[in-house]
Design a protein around this motif. Structure first.
Motif, PDB file in Angstrom:
ATOM      1  N   ALA A 289       0.834  -1.209   0.000  1.00 40.55           N
ATOM      2  CA  ALA A 289       0.000   0.000   0.000  1.00 40.55           C
ATOM      3  C   ALA A 289       0.865   1.254   0.000  1.00 40.55           C
ATOM      4  CB  ALA A 289      -0.929  -0.009   1.210  1.00 40.55           C
ATOM      5  N   ALA A 290       1.942   1.244   0.809  1.00 36.38           N
ATOM      6  CA  ALA A 290       2.841   2.403   0.876  1.00 36.38           C
ATOM      7  C   ALA A 290       3.555   2.606  -0.456  1.00 36.38           C
ATOM      8  CB  ALA A 290       3.851   2.220   1.998  1.00 36.38           C
ATOM      9  N   ALA A 291       3.980   1.509  -1.078  1.00 35.48           N
ATOM     10  CA  ALA A 291       4.653   1.598  -2.380  1.00 35.48           C
ATOM     11  C   ALA A 291       3.698   2.121  -3.452  1.00 35.48           C
ATOM     12  CB  ALA A 291       5.201   0.226  -2.775  1.00 35.48           C
ATOM     13  N   THR A 292       2.468   1.646  -3.435  1.00 30.71           N
ATOM     14  CA  THR A 292       1.472   2.093  -4.409  1.00 30.71           C
ATOM     15  C   THR A 292       1.140   3.564  -4.223  1.00 30.71           C
ATOM     16  OG1 THR A 292       0.540  -0.138  -4.517  1.00 30.71           O
ATOM     17  CG2 THR A 292      -0.840   1.656  -5.317  1.00 30.71           C
ATOM     18  N   ALA A 293       1.025   3.987  -2.955  1.00 26.99           N
ATOM     19  CA  ALA A 293       0.723   5.389  -2.671  1.00 26.99           C
ATOM     20  C   ALA A 293       1.805   6.304  -3.223  1.00 26.99           C
ATOM     21  CB  ALA A 293       0.572   5.592  -1.163  1.00 26.99           C
ATOM     22  N   ASP A 297       1.342   9.021  -6.389  1.00 25.86           N
ATOM     23  CA  ASP A 297       1.403  10.422  -5.968  1.00 25.86           C
ATOM     24  C   ASP A 297       1.716  11.305  -7.190  1.00 25.86           C
ATOM     25  OD1 ASP A 297       2.054  12.935  -4.866  1.00 25.86           O
ATOM     26  OD2 ASP A 297       2.791  12.008  -3.027  1.00 25.86           O
ATOM     27  N   PRO A 298       0.886  12.322  -7.477  1.00 25.94           N
ATOM     28  CA  PRO A 298       1.156  13.175  -8.639  1.00 25.94           C
ATOM     29  C   PRO A 298       2.427  14.011  -8.487  1.00 25.94           C
ATOM     30  CG  PRO A 298      -0.695  14.023  -7.362  1.00 25.94           C
ATOM     31  CD  PRO A 298      -0.361  12.684  -6.788  1.00 25.94           C
ATOM     32  N   GLU A 299       2.832  14.269  -7.236  1.00 21.53           N
ATOM     33  CA  GLU A 299       4.084  14.995  -6.991  1.00 21.53           C
ATOM     34  C   GLU A 299       4.937  14.198  -6.005  1.00 21.53           C
ATOM     35  OE1 GLU A 299       3.355  18.991  -5.792  1.00 21.53           O
ATOM     36  OE2 GLU A 299       2.027  19.424  -7.483  1.00 21.53           O
ATOM     37  N   PRO A 300       5.463  13.068  -6.449  1.00 18.36           N
ATOM     38  CA  PRO A 300       6.166  12.172  -5.520  1.00 18.36           C
ATOM     39  C   PRO A 300       7.464  12.773  -4.985  1.00 18.36           C
ATOM     40  CG  PRO A 300       6.523  11.450  -7.772  1.00 18.36           C
ATOM     41  CD  PRO A 300       5.515  12.575  -7.829  1.00 18.36           C
TER      42      PRO A 300
END
Length: 307
Positions: A289-293, A297-300
């Protein structure tokens, strides 16, 4: 598994310091800080090795976060700590890199003493779920317990100092191969000639893409060597715009932080916690879940790769 272990709301943390472990031949006994959640059982252990000059009191953004999310965090004070004031000409100085490794092993050997020192912790520690973590020199120290070895002057790997008790690692700003050291570093830090070929234990590596070391003739990609040259399973979190302090993990408003970024520190907290839960508990839903988030993220703030 209790709620305190499953990444839910953080719990109250209890700490004890200094817990003193006898260290014959070291010149002084080993001082350790132990932090743990006040509730929950079957708690895994993370031994955290500090960077040059720091102490058991450093790295609160990591130590406190991990403890609040279900880990027993063990922080030894190494001999290079400013709190000890050992002069550079001390005869132990050339061996401190090796004594640091022994500090981590000694902390694992002394878990009974460390557990007994924290009120209410007895019987709540899972000895079979152990990780090591470190930043900078601390990452180099921790990496040896994961299987990294130091090459001798003739290029042959030195002693195998890996520890079978250690099941995972979090290595933050770990220096790369020794072929690209500055002349000063090559002369004064001969232990900075690692081989990652046998660093087989699962680990998360964190590197800053603006981390320009004065010890290397290479650019920030030097810090990605441990990922590139070690066997899997490994993950690499490359943080955009991050320098050696990775946004401020050494402490809240710490003097050495050159790239203060609470958001970057928060990302490191989330991903390292999720990785440790995955590696030590075998439940990787939080890690995925953390990796996917991060990926969505549009501005990672960074990029995650795994192998």
């Amino acid at each position: 598994m209790s709620d305190s272990n499953s990444g839910h709301a953080p719990t109250t943390v209890v700490s004890a310091k200094p817990v003193v472990l006898p260290a014959p031949g070291r010149g002084e006994d080993l001082q350790v800080r132990v932090s743990a959640p006040a509730t929950g059982d079957g708690l895994p252990v993370v031994v955290l090795s500090h960077g040059f000059g720091s102490s058991m009191n450093g790295y609160a953004p990591l130590a406190d976060h991990w403890a609040a999310h279900g880990f027993v965090v063990v922080q030894p004070t190494h001999l290079d700590s400013r709190t000890l004031g050992i002069p550079a000409e001390d005869p132990r100085t050339p061996r401190i890199w090796r004594l640091r490794i022994e500090d981590l092993t000694r902390a694992l050997d002394g878990l009974d003493t460390l557990e007994a020192a924290v009120p209410g912790l007895a019987g709540r520690v899972d000895r079979d779920r152990v990780a090591v973590a470190g930043h900078s020199w601390g990452a180099q120290t921790a990496s040896t317990l994961l299987g990294a070895r130091v090459l001798g002057s003739d290029g042959t790997p030195g002693e195998d100092l890996s520890d079978p008790r250690v099941k995972a690692g979090v290595l933050l700003a770990l220096t790369g191969l020794g072929d690209d050291l500055t002349p000063f570093a090559a002369e004064h830090f001969p232990f900075m000639r690692p081989s990652f070929d046998s660093m087989t234990t699962p680990a998360l590596l964190v590197a800053g893409d603006k981390d320009q070391s004065r010890l290397s003739t290479r650019g920030p990609d030097w810090f990605t060597d441990p990922y590139a040259y070690s066997p899997g399973p490994k993950s690499l979190l490359t943080l955009f715009g991050a320098e050696h302090s990775l946004g401020g993990i050494a402490g809240h408003e710490a003097a050495e932080t050159t790239d203060e970024s609470p958001a970057r520190v928060a990302l490191i907290q989330r991903l390292t916690t999720a990785f440790l839960h995955s590696a030590l508990h075998g439940d990787d839903t939080g890690w995925k879940a953390a990796a996917t988030a991060l990926e969505d993220d549009p501005e990672p703030l960074g990029e995650l790769r795994s192998k």
